[in-house]
Scaffold this motif. Sequence first.
Motif, PDB file in Angstrom:
ATOM      1  N   ALA A  44       0.637  -1.340  -0.009  1.00  0.00           N
ATOM      2  CA  ALA A  44       0.157   0.077   0.091  1.00  0.00           C
ATOM      3  C   ALA A  44       0.802   1.548   0.134  1.00  0.00           C
ATOM      4  CB  ALA A  44      -1.360   0.003   1.365  1.00  0.00           C
ATOM      5  N   SER A  45      -0.031   2.380  -0.488  1.00  0.00           N
ATOM      6  CA  SER A  45       0.845   3.649   0.034  1.00  0.00           C
ATOM      7  C   SER A  45       0.449   4.349   0.699  1.00  0.00           C
ATOM      8  CB  SER A  45       1.161   4.411  -1.731  1.00  0.00           C
ATOM      9  OG  SER A  45       1.566   3.656  -2.617  1.00  0.00           O
ATOM     10  N   LEU A  46       0.998   4.992   1.598  1.00  0.00           N
ATOM     11  CA  LEU A  46       0.339   6.287   2.695  1.00  0.00           C
ATOM     12  C   LEU A  46       0.630   7.454   2.148  1.00  0.00           C
ATOM     13  CD1 LEU A  46      -1.134   6.735   5.686  1.00  0.00           C
ATOM     14  CD2 LEU A  46       0.898   5.943   6.227  1.00  0.00           C
ATOM     15  N   THR A  47      -0.133   8.865   2.089  1.00  0.00           N
ATOM     16  CA  THR A  47      -0.282  10.040   1.749  1.00  0.00           C
ATOM     17  C   THR A  47       0.422  10.457   3.150  1.00  0.00           C
ATOM     18  OG1 THR A  47      -0.342   9.940  -0.415  1.00  0.00           O
ATOM     19  CG2 THR A  47       0.374  11.901   0.397  1.00  0.00           C
ATOM     20  N   LEU A  48       0.585  11.521   3.803  1.00  0.00           N
ATOM     21  CA  LEU A  48       0.456  12.281   4.747  1.00  0.00           C
ATOM     22  C   LEU A  48       0.941  13.893   4.162  1.00  0.00           C
ATOM     23  CD1 LEU A  48       2.556  10.713   7.062  1.00  0.00           C
ATOM     24  CD2 LEU A  48       0.220   9.687   6.605  1.00  0.00           C
ATOM     25  N   PRO A  49      -0.653  13.943   3.759  1.00  0.00           N
ATOM     26  CA  PRO A  49      -0.438  15.863   3.749  1.00  0.00           C
ATOM     27  C   PRO A  49       0.018  16.633   5.086  1.00  0.00           C
ATOM     28  CG  PRO A  49      -2.742  15.653   3.878  1.00  0.00           C
ATOM     29  CD  PRO A  49      -1.605  14.620   4.228  1.00  0.00           C
ATOM     30  N   GLU A  50       0.638  17.628   4.524  1.00  0.00           N
ATOM     31  CA  GLU A  50       0.981  19.498   5.706  1.00  0.00           C
ATOM     32  C   GLU A  50      -0.275  19.952   6.406  1.00  0.00           C
ATOM     33  OE1 GLU A  50       5.057  22.294   6.460  1.00  0.00           O
ATOM     34  OE2 GLU A  50       4.173  21.635   4.408  1.00  0.00           O
ATOM     35  N   ALA A  51      -1.975  19.537   4.683  1.00  0.00           N
ATOM     36  CA  ALA A  51      -2.379  20.380   5.365  1.00  0.00           C
ATOM     37  C   ALA A  51      -3.292  19.839   6.867  1.00  0.00           C
ATOM     38  CB  ALA A  51      -3.482  19.924   4.014  1.00  0.00           C
ATOM     39  N   ASP A  52      -2.375  19.333   7.306  1.00  0.00           N
ATOM     40  CA  ASP A  52      -3.505  18.522   8.415  1.00  0.00           C
ATOM     41  C   ASP A  52      -2.370  19.343   9.960  1.00  0.00           C
ATOM     42  OD1 ASP A  52      -5.122  17.192  10.014  1.00  0.00           O
ATOM     43  OD2 ASP A  52      -2.769  16.112  10.541  1.00  0.00           O
TER      44      ASP A  52
END
Length: 245
Positions: A155-163
């Motif tokens: 799987a791929s996990l994307t973590l946005p700085e928008a959080d």
Amino acid sequence: YVVVSSVSWPLPEAGAAADELHSSSTEEALPALLEEAGGLWKQSYPASAYREDAALGSGPAARRPGQGAAPSRMFSYRREGGGAPGRAGTARFLARHNTWGFVATRAARGKIQGMPYGNCLLLSDGPVNNSTGIPFFYVTPKDNTVTDLLKYPMASLTLPEADGNFCRKNVIDPEDPRCARLTLTGQMVTVPPEEVEFAKQAMFSRHPVVRKWPRSYEWFFMKMNIEHIWLQSWYGEVSPIAVEE
């Protein structure tokens, strides 16, 4: 534009020195005056490079008469990340401070079998005082994403700085390259018995509400064994980061 940081210095009110400074204060000349190797300044494209023009198109690729191969550039004050300096530090910062992420899997069911499927999941990389960089999840087999992972664990996990607060405070759109995005790719596995207590501390300390979720959903813990790390934290290409970093 939003000024995040600024630098000022006194200028003479009149005379040859002032004339020389003013004549040099152009978008083309300032970089030569301001840039230093290892300094604080970073090149970025000005708004004029992106301004939509019905006759010429839009974006940096739209060239005006007399313009060079690349649009003229301005200098902006480089933003330092909230974690350790450098790309690996920014990646660790995002892994630590994000409370959720977007997980992409390979569908294992129905008409979309074999196709990409995405979902948002809560996560934690450790208790408040013990960040590991390894994302832990509290999941149920009734979730389609978990069904996918149990058959196809990659799987791929994307973590946005928008959080976080940086993009909101500086009025930066989440899709703006200055609003960093981290993508972790690897194998999602069930947390082994010897790590379950740590996974509980990790998830419950960051998301207390999950303690009250219905037990009939057969919740259990998963984590990602990270194999690849990709970071976009400024204009330009996405940068790979070694897992060891």
